[in-house]
Scaffold this motif. Structure first.
Motif, short mmCIF file in Angstrom:
data_model
loop_
_atom_site.label_atom_id
_atom_site.label_comp_id
_atom_site.label_asym_id
_atom_site.label_seq_id
_atom_site.Cartn_x
_atom_site.Cartn_y
_atom_site.Cartn_z
N MET A 1 -21.03 -59.04 -20.94
CA MET A 1 -21.37 -60.78 -20.79
C MET A 1 -20.16 -61.04 -20.17
SD MET A 1 -23.05 -61.29 -24.41
CE MET A 1 -24.92 -61.37 -24.39
N SER A 2 -20.43 -62.09 -19.27
CA SER A 2 -19.21 -62.87 -18.79
C SER A 2 -18.77 -63.81 -19.94
CB SER A 2 -20.08 -63.63 -17.68
OG SER A 2 -18.90 -64.48 -16.86
N GLY A 3 -17.19 -64.11 -19.78
CA GLY A 3 -16.88 -64.97 -20.78
C GLY A 3 -16.64 -64.67 -22.16
N TRP A 4 -17.07 -63.34 -22.33
CA TRP A 4 -17.07 -63.01 -24.08
C TRP A 4 -15.95 -62.03 -24.25
CZ3 TRP A 4 -17.29 -58.06 -26.38
CH2 TRP A 4 -17.43 -58.15 -27.61
N GLY A 5 -15.13 -62.11 -25.36
CA GLY A 5 -14.04 -61.36 -25.92
C GLY A 5 -12.91 -62.12 -25.50
N SER A 6 -11.68 -61.31 -26.02
CA SER A 6 -10.42 -62.02 -25.87
C SER A 6 -9.57 -60.75 -25.29
CB SER A 6 -9.91 -62.43 -26.84
OG SER A 6 -10.69 -63.45 -27.48
N ARG A 7 -8.25 -61.30 -24.78
CA ARG A 7 -7.32 -60.32 -24.26
C ARG A 7 -6.03 -60.73 -25.14
NH1 ARG A 7 -7.44 -57.39 -18.72
NH2 ARG A 7 -9.57 -57.15 -18.59
N VAL A 8 -5.35 -59.82 -25.68
CA VAL A 8 -4.11 -60.09 -26.08
C VAL A 8 -3.09 -59.23 -25.75
CG1 VAL A 8 -3.07 -60.20 -28.77
CG2 VAL A 8 -5.53 -60.82 -28.36
#
Length: 89
Positions: A1-8
């Motif tokens: 899904m586009s725009g879903w999740g995070s990068r840390v």
């Protein structure tokens, strides 16, 4: 899904900062070793330390050897000076 999740991204230092004025190695001593070190700083010999801590002289020798090794020093005198400078005597 586009725009879903995070990068840390995490950055960890390679060495620990020393916030303490405590000499290196003192944090490696266990409670009994610190007790023995306090008595060394008072100028007590093994027999007197053993009597005060209610342990055998050979056990005191064992703890003194561990203190010297962990503090990376060569004598009881050096240990006493280190303890006095650190304010633990």
């Amino acid at each position: 899904m586009s725009g879903w999740g995070s990068r840390v991204s995490i950055v960890l230092p390679r060495s620990l900062a020393r916030d303490s004025t405590e000499p290196p190695g003192l944090s490696r001593l266990n409670l009994r070793e610190l007790e023995v070190l306090r008595h060394l700083a008072q100028g007590l010999r093994n027999k007197a330390i053993a009597e005060r801590l209610d342990i055998t002289e050979s056990t005191v020798k064992f703890h003194v050897a561990n203190v010297l090794k962990k503090l990376e020093i060569g004598s009881r005198g050096e240990a006493a000076v280190l303890a006095l400078n650190a304010g633990i005597a």
